[in-house]
Motif scaffolding. Structure first.
Motif, mmCIF file in Angstrom:
data_model
loop_
_atom_site.group_PDB
_atom_site.id
_atom_site.type_symbol
_atom_site.label_atom_id
_atom_site.label_comp_id
_atom_site.label_asym_id
_atom_site.label_seq_id
_atom_site.Cartn_x
_atom_site.Cartn_y
_atom_site.Cartn_z
ATOM 1 N N VAL A 147 -7.364 0.475 3.013
ATOM 2 C CA VAL A 147 -7.418 1.181 1.663
ATOM 3 C C VAL A 147 -8.915 1.472 1.430
ATOM 4 O O VAL A 147 -9.220 2.322 0.709
ATOM 5 N N TYR A 175 -10.625 4.934 1.724
ATOM 6 C CA TYR A 175 -9.499 5.742 1.766
ATOM 7 C C TYR A 175 -9.408 6.776 0.505
ATOM 8 O O TYR A 175 -9.173 6.038 -0.512
ATOM 9 N N VAL A 198 0.942 -1.121 0.000
ATOM 10 C CA VAL A 198 0.043 0.027 0.038
ATOM 11 C C VAL A 198 1.096 1.057 -0.090
ATOM 12 O O VAL A 198 1.700 1.473 0.933
ATOM 13 N N HIS A 242 -2.808 0.756 -4.031
ATOM 14 C CA HIS A 242 -2.157 -0.460 -3.543
ATOM 15 C C HIS A 242 -1.951 -1.465 -4.744
ATOM 16 O O HIS A 242 -2.616 -1.536 -5.948
ATOM 17 N N ALA A 301 -6.593 6.039 -2.214
ATOM 18 C CA ALA A 301 -5.677 4.884 -1.825
ATOM 19 C C ALA A 301 -5.034 4.315 -3.079
ATOM 20 O O ALA A 301 -5.356 4.187 -4.139
ATOM 21 N N GLY A 309 -2.534 4.795 2.130
ATOM 22 C CA GLY A 309 -3.479 4.270 2.935
ATOM 23 C C GLY A 309 -3.713 4.908 4.283
ATOM 24 O O GLY A 309 -2.979 5.753 4.434
#
Ligand SMILES: Nc1ncnc2c1ncn2[C@@H]1O[C@H](COP(=O)(O)OP(=O)(O)OP(=O)(O)O)[C@@H](O)[C@H]1O
Length: 598
Positions: free
Chosen positions: A43, A46, A23, A51, A49, A26
């Motif tokens: 995540v 968020y 991530v 990832h 985010a 995050g």
């Protein structure tokens, strides 16, 4: 045998392969997770985010390291090469013991999660103020330097934003640009849309009502706001306070004080006086906000925060209080602080000076004296829109960003003394932490060697990811022993409607052999040296000295009681409110006794 082998193959095919989830952005900052459940908690929901999943831990870490350098890379306005030349990655960083990182222990990421447990808990008196605000009361809270006014104000803002996320209902303002930045707001003048505010309340309100486009936006702002926060109220002129109060009633068609807007005011009148206003050649002498005609009906009696957090030593707190009131009796206690203070870790105290040019001169001289190459970090600046929805010009952006403590350009060398100018998610490192540059490294090398990477507290997702580049960033050792690789962070100036007006992305460090008293306001500094020979205005000596946390780490040169001046009207006003407070406390005690014995 053949059947047995194919069975084994089948079994191994059906075994779930381990997965690693890296991530980059995050809730917990950059981190590698070993299962999706943990990753998704950090995540999902968020905003922004970033990832990615990998089948090997090594690949996950490599991707994470490169994505951190990518996000942190500097402005396209400067050649990328200028970062990666000269200095080799810091040679003191130990090589990893094993070829891959230990699966569970990645110090760089772990420190981010630790941060969430190191939150400040409000004291009872801070809580009491918060509760009154939640009940909708108007309040002015004051208190000497270090009583946690800023901490409380930030908590109030969070609370009010959580209660009503519409930015139109909350006006976050301060009397000065620098104070406004500290709370993520704008200046009171700009929020109110009054320019320099020289005209009468009726005239200014009339313009808003009369003007079609621009006027109606301002009118809406005044009409929709429910709570108006004003920090550093001590610098607001009382005459302006009265004008705004009248405007609020006129624009909202509401006869209640301040048109029924809930007021949350904070500041210490002993620290910063209002600045004289000009009307052409005429200088208009300001009055304190507490002397405004409508002050009493708007905010009533102030609440005083009494517990000092910045200094723990009661003797020091008493000396600072004497300075605050401008009544120095124990002169020897101050003159004794002229002695030299020596530090064994090579970090010198921050010298507080009154003029900006002097600060630059001292810092540049000290930097020049250091051997080695200088790495220069230029900020990436970007323009947003003002509250009229217009894109700000380059000149306006530069003027706005000039208020920031973060400089446009900062040159650093190994050995440079620096101060952190952002709170980091790495819990114990805060705005004001002192450190020394001990090397330069890429984010990738830092991760490989378990060195934490600066991660900003409460950060918003990054906008406009800058271009790629293998950059060298300063590695700083702070006085608490922590070593962190310092990558750029965002410093944003908001317009009156909470939108981004200007933003600077810069390594969150300034040279810290010297700092201006002006920029030290609101700071907590670990090692301080103040020379009072320079001319200090009323309250300025107190502001400078009260930045220190201990007497052991404070040196005061050229102390003389005449340098410590408090305004007589402020002395008188605080003495009165202190008397009321004591009477009230005694009455409470009497009531309690009566209740007990009846
Ligand atoms: N409830 C609390 N618990 C622990 N520490 C606190 C608390 N409130 C404030 N502090 C700490 O005390 C120090 C001073 O806080 P803060 O800057 O909010 O004070 P202030 O009243 O705004 O000071 P100044 O008037 O000098 O700007 C900071 O290091 C802050 O983290």
């Amino acid at each position: 045998m053949k059947r047995a082998l194919s069975k084994l193959k089948l079994a191994s095919n059906s075994m779930p392969k381990p997965k690693y989830y890296a991530v980059a952005q995050g809730k917990e900052g950059p981190k590698v997770y070993h299962n999706w459940d943990e990753c998704s908690k950090n995540v999902s929901r968020y905003p922004g985010a970033i990832h990615k999943s990998f089948s090997s831990l090594e690949h996950a870490e490599t991707w994470l390291a490169s994505s951190i350098s990518l996000q942190a890379a500097p402005s396209s306005s400067r050649p990328v090469d200028s970062f990666s030349h000269s200095q080799k990655p810091y040679s003191r960083i130990a090589k990893p013991k094993a070829p891959t990182l230990a699966p569970e222990v990645v110090k760089a990421y772990r420190s981010n999660t630790e941060a969430s447990t190191s939150k400040i808990t409000l004291s009872d008196e801070q809580q009491a103020v918060l509760q009154r605000i939640k009940r909708g009361e108007n309040i002015f809270f004051s208190g000497s330097a270090g009583t946690g006014k800023s901490v409380l104000l930030r908590e109030i803002i969070n609370e009010l934003k959580n209660r009503d996320p519409r930015s139109s209902t909350l006006g976050i303002t301060a009397s000065t640009g620098i104070a406004a930045i500290n709370i993520g707001g704008c200046t009171l003048h700009s929020w109110a849309g009054i320019g320099i505010g020289n005209e009468s309340a009726k005239k200014m309100a009339g313009k808003f009502i009369g003007q079609a486009k621009h006027g109606s936006m301002l009118l809406d702002r005044w009409k929709h706001v429910k709570t108006l926060i004003i920090d550093e109220i001590s610098m607001v002129d009382g005459q302006l306070f009265d004008k705004l109060e009248e405007m609020a009633r006129l624009l909202r068609g509401n006869d209640a004080p301040f048109g029924g807007i809930q007021l949350v005011l904070s500041g210490d009148f002993f620290q910063l006086p209002p600045v004289p206003n000009r009307n052409g050649d005429e200088i208009i002498t300001p009055v304190f906000a507490f002397d405004a005609k409508t002050w009493e009906i708007c905010v009533g009696r102030p609440v005083t925060l009494t517990r000092v957090f910045r200094q723990k030593d009661q003797t020091f707190v008493t000396l600072l209080n004497a300075m605050r009131f401008g009544k120095i009796e124990n002169v020897e206690a101050f003159t004794a602080l002229a002695r030299e203070v020596t530090y064994t870790d090579g970090l010198q105290p921050t010298e507080l000076l009154s003029r900006r040019e002097e600060v630059e001169r001292v810092n540049n001289r000290r930097l020049d004296q250091l051997p080695g190459n200088c790495e220069t970090y230029e900020a990436m600046d970007s323009r947003g829109t003002n509250s009229k929805g217009e894109k700000v010009s380059r000149e306006q952006m530069e003027r706005l960003l000039d208020r920031l403590v973060a400089p446009q350009s900062v040159g650093l060398k190994v050995g440079a003394q620096v101060m952190l100018i952002k709170n980091l998610a790495q819990g114990r490192l805060v705005n004001g932490s002192l450190g020394q540059v001990i090397g330069f490294s890429t984010a990738h090398d830092a991760i490989q060697r378990h060195v934490p990477i600066a991660d900003q507290e409460n950060k918003q997702p990054q906008h406009n990811p800058p271009p790629e580049g293998a950059q060298l960033w300063p590695l700083v050792r702070y006085t608490n022993g922590e070593e962190v690789l310092m990558i750029p962070q965002e410093f944003t100036i908001n317009n009156a409607d909470g939108g981004m007006e200007a933003r600077r992305t810069q390594v969150p460090l300034i040279l810290a052999w010297a700092l201006s008293v002006h920029k030290s306001q609101g700071q907590t500094l670990e090692r301080v040296k103040v020379d009072l020979k320079q001319t200090f205005e009323k309250g300025q000596a107190y502001v400078a000295v009260s930045r220190a946390t201990t007497m052991e780490h404070l040196q005061i040169l050229n102390f003389h009681p005449s340098k410590v001046v408090a305004h007589p009207r402020v002395q008188q006003w605080y003495t009165e409110i202190d008397r009321y407070r004591r009477v009230e406390e005694e009455m409470d005690m009497d009531d309690a006794m009566e209740a007990y014995y009846s």
